[in-house]
Structures are given as structure tokens and as C-alpha cells.
Scaffold this motif. Structure first.
Motif, PDB file in Angstrom:
ATOM      1  N   TYR A  53      -1.434  10.087  15.540  1.00 39.29           N
ATOM      2  CA  TYR A  53      -1.725   9.128  16.603  1.00 39.29           C
ATOM      3  C   TYR A  53      -0.527   8.281  17.008  1.00 39.29           C
ATOM      4  N   ASN A  54       0.630   8.392  16.308  1.00 32.58           N
ATOM      5  CA  ASN A  54       1.852   7.747  16.784  1.00 32.58           C
ATOM      6  C   ASN A  54       3.062   8.367  16.092  1.00 32.58           C
ATOM      7  N   ASP A  55       4.247   7.912  16.460  1.00 32.73           N
ATOM      8  CA  ASP A  55       5.495   8.372  15.845  1.00 32.73           C
ATOM      9  C   ASP A  55       6.328   7.175  15.395  1.00 32.73           C
ATOM     10  N   GLU A  56       5.679   6.200  14.782  1.00 31.28           N
ATOM     11  CA  GLU A  56       6.368   4.976  14.364  1.00 31.28           C
ATOM     12  C   GLU A  56       6.978   5.126  12.974  1.00 31.28           C
ATOM     13  N   LEU A  57       7.957   4.259  12.677  1.00 30.80           N
ATOM     14  CA  LEU A  57       8.576   4.214  11.357  1.00 30.80           C
ATOM     15  C   LEU A  57       7.540   3.876  10.288  1.00 30.80           C
ATOM     16  N   LEU A  58       7.795   4.360   9.075  1.00 32.55           N
ATOM     17  CA  LEU A  58       6.929   4.078   7.931  1.00 32.55           C
ATOM     18  C   LEU A  58       7.508   2.926   7.122  1.00 32.55           C
ATOM     19  N   PHE A  59       6.762   1.834   7.025  1.00 39.11           N
ATOM     20  CA  PHE A  59       7.161   0.689   6.224  1.00 39.11           C
ATOM     21  C   PHE A  59       6.531   0.780   4.825  1.00 39.11           C
ATOM     22  N   ALA A  60       6.534  -0.332   4.103  1.00 42.40           N
ATOM     23  CA  ALA A  60       6.170  -0.335   2.683  1.00 42.40           C
ATOM     24  C   ALA A  60       4.777   0.243   2.427  1.00 42.40           C
ATOM     25  N   PRO A  61       4.648   1.152   1.444  1.00 46.50           N
ATOM     26  CA  PRO A  61       3.358   1.744   1.099  1.00 46.50           C
ATOM     27  C   PRO A  61       2.820   1.250  -0.236  1.00 46.50           C
ATOM     28  N   ASP A  62       1.614   1.680  -0.549  1.00 43.24           N
ATOM     29  CA  ASP A  62       1.038   1.552  -1.888  1.00 43.24           C
ATOM     30  C   ASP A  62       0.180   2.793  -2.127  1.00 43.24           C
ATOM     31  N   CYS A  63      -0.231   2.980  -3.367  1.00 50.40           N
ATOM     32  CA  CYS A  63      -1.047   4.143  -3.706  1.00 50.40           C
ATOM     33  C   CYS A  63      -2.168   3.714  -4.638  1.00 50.40           C
ATOM     34  N   LEU A  64      -3.294   4.412  -4.540  1.00 49.52           N
ATOM     35  CA  LEU A  64      -4.478   4.110  -5.346  1.00 49.52           C
ATOM     36  C   LEU A  64      -5.126   5.426  -5.756  1.00 49.52           C
ATOM     37  N   GLN A  65      -5.520   5.528  -7.024  1.00 50.17           N
ATOM     38  CA  GLN A  65      -6.315   6.675  -7.447  1.00 50.17           C
ATOM     39  C   GLN A  65      -7.783   6.341  -7.277  1.00 50.17           C
ATOM     40  N   GLY A  66      -8.478   7.139  -6.474  1.00 50.12           N
ATOM     41  CA  GLY A  66      -9.873   6.883  -6.188  1.00 50.12           C
ATOM     42  C   GLY A  66     -10.798   7.387  -7.274  1.00 50.12           C
ATOM     43  N   PRO A  67     -12.064   6.995  -7.217  1.00 45.65           N
ATOM     44  CA  PRO A  67     -13.061   7.477  -8.179  1.00 45.65           C
ATOM     45  C   PRO A  67     -13.205   8.993  -8.174  1.00 45.65           C
ATOM     46  N   ASP A  68     -12.821   9.638  -7.073  1.00 42.77           N
ATOM     47  CA  ASP A  68     -12.898  11.095  -6.981  1.00 42.77           C
ATOM     48  C   ASP A  68     -11.693  11.788  -7.607  1.00 42.77           C
ATOM     49  N   GLY A  69     -10.771  11.000  -8.184  1.00 40.46           N
ATOM     50  CA  GLY A  69      -9.590  11.560  -8.808  1.00 40.46           C
ATOM     51  C   GLY A  69      -8.449  11.830  -7.857  1.00 40.46           C
ATOM     52  N   LYS A  70      -8.678  11.711  -6.551  1.00 35.34           N
ATOM     53  CA  LYS A  70      -7.613  11.925  -5.569  1.00 35.34           C
ATOM     54  C   LYS A  70      -6.746  10.676  -5.436  1.00 35.34           C
ATOM     55  N   PHE A  71      -5.602  10.856  -4.808  1.00 29.75           N
ATOM     56  CA  PHE A  71      -4.641   9.765  -4.660  1.00 29.75           C
ATOM     57  C   PHE A  71      -4.535   9.398  -3.184  1.00 29.75           C
ATOM     58  N   TYR A  72      -4.710   8.099  -2.917  1.00 30.11           N
ATOM     59  CA  TYR A  72      -4.765   7.583  -1.554  1.00 30.11           C
ATOM     60  C   TYR A  72      -3.502   6.777  -1.284  1.00 30.11           C
ATOM     61  N   LEU A  73      -2.703   7.261  -0.354  1.00 30.96           N
ATOM     62  CA  LEU A  73      -1.460   6.604   0.031  1.00 30.96           C
ATOM     63  C   LEU A  73      -1.736   5.693   1.222  1.00 30.96           C
ATOM     64  N   PHE A  74      -1.579   4.390   1.012  1.00 31.86           N
ATOM     65  CA  PHE A  74      -1.768   3.405   2.073  1.00 31.86           C
ATOM     66  C   PHE A  74      -0.397   3.097   2.674  1.00 31.86           C
ATOM     67  N   TYR A  75      -0.230   3.359   3.946  1.00 30.70           N
ATOM     68  CA  TYR A  75       1.050   3.196   4.604  1.00 30.70           C
ATOM     69  C   TYR A  75       0.936   2.162   5.719  1.00 30.70           C
ATOM     70  N   SER A  76       2.080   1.642   6.141  1.00 35.80           N
ATOM     71  CA  SER A  76       2.102   0.690   7.256  1.00 35.80           C
ATOM     72  C   SER A  76       3.226   1.067   8.200  1.00 35.80           C
ATOM     73  N   GLN A  77       3.060   0.657   9.449  1.00 33.15           N
ATOM     74  CA  GLN A  77       4.018   0.982  10.498  1.00 33.15           C
ATOM     75  C   GLN A  77       4.235  -0.224  11.403  1.00 33.15           C
ATOM     76  N   GLY A  78       5.300  -0.198  12.165  1.00 29.07           N
ATOM     77  CA  GLY A  78       5.553  -1.250  13.132  1.00 29.07           C
ATOM     78  C   GLY A  78       5.617  -0.682  14.527  1.00 29.07           C
ATOM     79  N   GLY A  79       5.718  -1.564  15.500  1.00 25.31           N
ATOM     80  CA  GLY A  79       5.920  -1.138  16.865  1.00 25.31           C
ATOM     81  C   GLY A  79       4.654  -0.972  17.685  1.00 25.31           C
ATOM     82  N   SER A  80       3.503  -1.102  17.081  1.00 23.44           N
ATOM     83  CA  SER A  80       2.247  -0.990  17.824  1.00 23.44           C
ATOM     84  C   SER A  80       1.155  -1.684  17.012  1.00 23.44           C
ATOM     85  N   ARG A  81      -0.062  -1.683  17.540  1.00 25.63           N
ATOM     86  CA  ARG A  81      -1.179  -2.261  16.790  1.00 25.63           C
ATOM     87  C   ARG A  81      -1.769  -1.273  15.784  1.00 25.63           C
TER      88      ARG A  81
END
Length: 443
Positions: free
Chosen positions: A93-121
Motif C-alpha cells: 500500500y506504499n513505498d515509504e522508508l522503514l523506521f524502528a520495528p519490534d517483534c512479538l511471538q504470538g500465541p500461535d507460535g508465529k512471529f509478528y514484526l511491527f514496523y513503522s514508516q514516515g511520509g504518510s498517515r
């Protein structure tokens, strides 16, 4: 490419390099900012999720790397685990730069990468992987999370939360799919710049019944050069400001920010943070220091060091000059080739510090490889920038491109055993670049 004489590992980020158990944890020519560290299971590796700097004139890049370790001494890079642009684009949905992330292991055992971007809402999103080192797929926008620097957390009762924000920290509960916040749970100003010196880069951890918010702290010098923290017995607060964990001021003449995390690895806690290089606010490198906790849960401030997670270093092995943990004046670490960095732009009365070395015996001489420019001298001290003076290296004038190896005898009246920092004072003609230093060692 430099040869290192401590423990080494092949690094898989586009080229092979060696990494030793020192700060920074990334090798020459590689940059990792905003480190968020996690050990997902006891006895398993520790993973660092961060943004990847690639240029002096803008923050971050369109790709993330993940760094991992099994011993806090050797580090492996897992490159390009998530991209927002190009052939591996997972943010449709965009081509913005990737700023600081975090990661969380969910109850399903998968890993969820939370990312942030600038330049738009379209600021925050989440992607998923079956492995902690990725690759992460299918970036999905998190609606209503409209500021940078996400941090995800699952409380003991199984409730997932998302934290984020600049100047005022925000939090909200996540839905069980970990891809949406529950809008009615959104809370603003759980910590603020005024009361908590909060700037950005929030992290949540829980230890011994205390909730800790760890963040980029702007309470010193009007710049967020510190990692600070606040504590509460309730996840929603109120949070009480507690202080600074580490301050990166002095790592580069143009340092502006810091961003990091605290994490436990095999029973020892650490603070992860970054340092600026290349005479700019960017080109940042991840570093780590051990930390302790007081009986009341507070964290004593620690200093930047060269040794990092390792113990005091061997002074009789090569020390890369770019691993200075404190610089004054115009001196800075600069990339001089694809996989090498020097201490550069050194002017009269600038200085550098390296902490700490364990001298099993008094050395007889100091050896340096450097590239002379205007020339001058280098005074080498132990403990302080005054006494004892160990040696003075005389540097001839040079063409700025031809390296030389120079040696100076240690003062025979000096006895140097035990653990000591090493300081260097650079002297020469005013308003001239004197030399650039590659490495040094004692003999």
C-alpha cells in the motif's frame, strides 16, 4: 578487510566479515539502529530487530535485517528479512522508508514484526513469519496507530498491547489476530516529554511485577541521546519517571538521538542502544552494555564502553580505532571503504577513549596503523587524559592515502597492570586534519 583476533563469525549481509565481542556489535560497513532485543525461549538465541541505516542524508532504509547471537560474543546477520519497496516488497500500500520495528511471538507460535514508516498517515503495520529471523510477509496496515516506533507486548493474562508515539506515549489493546487495535482502548499520554523526558522509541517489559517503559530520553542537553525509563505496578499507569540507563553523547560530534531496549539473555540483563557515526545524526550502530537492578527495581546508569557484553579486552590484540566509546572535538568514525572504517577528521586537541583493557603485564610499546595527513603526535594515557602518560607516537606528514605503521616505547617508569581505560590525545597544527587511524595494539 580487517582481520580480527577475538571470536569471529561469518556475517551474511552482502559480504563476509568478522565480528568480535565488542561494541559496536555490527561490523565495519554495516549499520543497525533502534535495536529491539528478544530471547524467545530459555537457552535459545537472542535476536535484535532494528532499522538499517544506509545514507548520511536520511534515516533508515526500505529493508530490515535481523541480527542474532547464541553467546553475546558472535553475531550473525539475517539480511533483507522484510522490505517496503523493490523486488521483495511486502508493503503493497506504499513505498515509504522503514523506521524502528519490534517483534512479538504470538500465541500461535508465529512471529509478528511491527514496523513503522514516515511520509504518510499509513504509519504502522504488521507482518508475519514462521521463524524469528523471518522472512516476514504480507505487511498489513494497523489502522488508528498513526505515529512511529511500535512496541508489542503480551501481559501475563494473555492480553496483547501495542505501544507507540512521539513526545507523548500511547497504548491500546490488540485484537487476538495481533493485526488490529481495539479503538476504544486507545490511551494517550501514558508518558510525556514534560513528566518523563519521553521523546520516542518506546518499549514495554515486565519484571518482578513491575512494568517498565523504556524509551529515547530527551532530558539532557535538549537531545534524545539517552535511553531512559519509567515504572508502574499497573500496565496502564500511572508511570513514575526513574532516570537514564545509558547516554550515547560523545559517540560522534553530531550525535542527535538514541533508541533501544533492555532484554534478559541467559539470566543476565542488557541495555541495547545505538551510536551515530560518520559525522552525522545517522549511520548508526547497535551496541550493548550489561545492566543490573537495585532491590527496588530501579536500574543504575551504565556508561558506554568498547568491551560491551564481553569482559575487559586484551590490550595485546589489535583494537580497531573505530571502536572508540567516547570522542571529543571533530574526531568521528567514518566508512573509508566497503568494509573498513577509520577514526578520521582528527584535529588538534581532539581525543578518544577505549574502555576497558585488562593488562596482565606492563607493555613495552604501542603500535598503530594510520594514514598521515598534516601529521603531529598522539599521546597515549591510561585512566585519564593527564597521567600516567604511557607513550607519545610521532606522526610524520603524509599524503592522506598511504598508511604507515608506527611504534612508540612505553615510559619505562610506568607500571601498568590490571583493568584500565586507554585515552588518546591528538596534537598537531591548528585547523588541519592530522591523520586517520585504523588500529592500534600494545606489545
Amino acid at each position: 578487510m580487517k582481520r580480527f583476533f577475538f571470536v569471529s563469525v561469518m556475517v551474511l549481509c552482502g559480504l563476509s566479515a568478522a565480528v568480535k565481542a565488542q561494541n559496536p556489535i555490527v561490523p565495519s560497513g554495516k549499520y543497525c539502529a533502534d535495536p529491539s532485543a528478544h530471547q524467545w525461549k530459555p537457552g535459545g538465541p537472542l535476536y535484535v530487530y532494528g532499522s538499517r541505516d544506509e545514507a548520511k542524508h536520511y534515516y533508515c532504509s526500505y529493508d530490515y535485517d535481523v541480527w542474532s547471537t547464541t553467546d553475546m560474543k558472535t553475531w550473525t546477520c539475517h539480511p533483507d528479512v522484510f522490505s517496503s519497496k523493490g523486488k521483495r516488497d511486502e508493503v503493497k500500500y506504499n513505498d515509504e522508508l522503514l523506521f524502528a520495528p519490534d517483534c512479538l511471538q504470538g500465541p500461535d507460535g508465529k512471529f509478528y514484526l511491527f514496523y513503522s514508516q514516515g511520509g504518510s498517515r499509513d504509519v504502522e503495520g504488521v507482518a508475519v513469519s514462521n521463524a524469528p529471523e523471518g522472512p516476514f510477509k504480507n505487511g498489513t496496515l494497523i489502522k488508528k496507530a498513526e505515529q512511529i516506533d511500535p512496541a508489542a507486548f503480551i501481559d501475563d493474562d494473555g492480553t496483547p498491547y501495542l505501544f507507540f508515539g512521539q513526545f507523548a506515549g500511547k497504548m491500546a489493546k490488540l485484537k487476538p489476530n495481533l493485526k488490529e487495535i481495539i479503538p476504544e482502548t486507545l490511551r494517550d499520554s501514558i508518558i510525556t516529554e514534560e513528566k518523563h523526558a519521553f521523546h520516542e522509541g518506546i518499549q514495554m517489559i515486565k519484571r518482578n511485577g513491575w512494568y517498565y517503559l523504556v524509551y529515547a530520553h530527551i532530558g539532557r542537553r535538549g537531545m534524545p541521546t539517552c535511553i531512559g525509563y519509567s515504572m508502574s505496578r499497573n500496565i496502564e499507569g500511572p508511570y513514575e519517571y526513574k532516570g537514564v540507563i545509558v547516554d550515547n553523547f560523545g559517540c560522534d560530534p553530531f550525535v542527535w538521538n538514541n533508541h533501544g531496549s533492555i532484554a534478559e539473555f541467559n539470566g543476565q540483563w542488557y541495555v541495547f542502544y545505538h551510536r551515530s557515526t560518520n559525522g552525522c545524526e545517522r549511520m548508526r550502530k547497535a551496541c550493548v552494555e550489561p545492566i543490573t537492578f537495585n532491590a527496588d527495581g530501579t536500574i543504575p546508569e551504565v556508561e558506554m564502553t568498547t568491551q560491551g557484553a564481553a569482559g575487559p579486552l586484551n590490550p595485546f590484540e589489535k583494537m580497531d580505532a573505530e571502536r572508540a566509546c567516547y570522542l571529543t572535538g571533530n574526531a568521528r568514525v567514518e566508512l573509508t571503504s566497503q568494509d573498513n572504517e577509520h577514526l578520521t577528521h582528527i584535529e588538534n586537541m581532539n581525543s578518544a577513549a577505549y574502555k576497558y583493557f585488562d593488562f596482565k603485564r606492563t607493555p613495552r610499546r604501542v603500535v598503530m596503523q594510520l594514514t598521515p595527513q598534516a601529521g603531529g603526535t598522539i599521546d597515549v594515557y591510561a585512566n585519564t587524559l593527564s597521567l600516567p602518560l604511557l607513550a607519545t607516537v610521532k606522526v610524520p606528514k603524509g599524503d592522506g592515502t598511504t598508511p604507515v605503521t608506527l611504534t612508540a616505547d612505553i615510559d619505562p617508569n610506568v607500571s601498568l597492570t590490571g583493568v584500565h581505560p586507554i585515552f588518546m590525545r591528538f596534537r598537531g597544527e591548528e585547523n588541519k586534519e592530522l591523520y586517520k587511524i585504523d588500529w592500534f595494539r600494545f606489545e
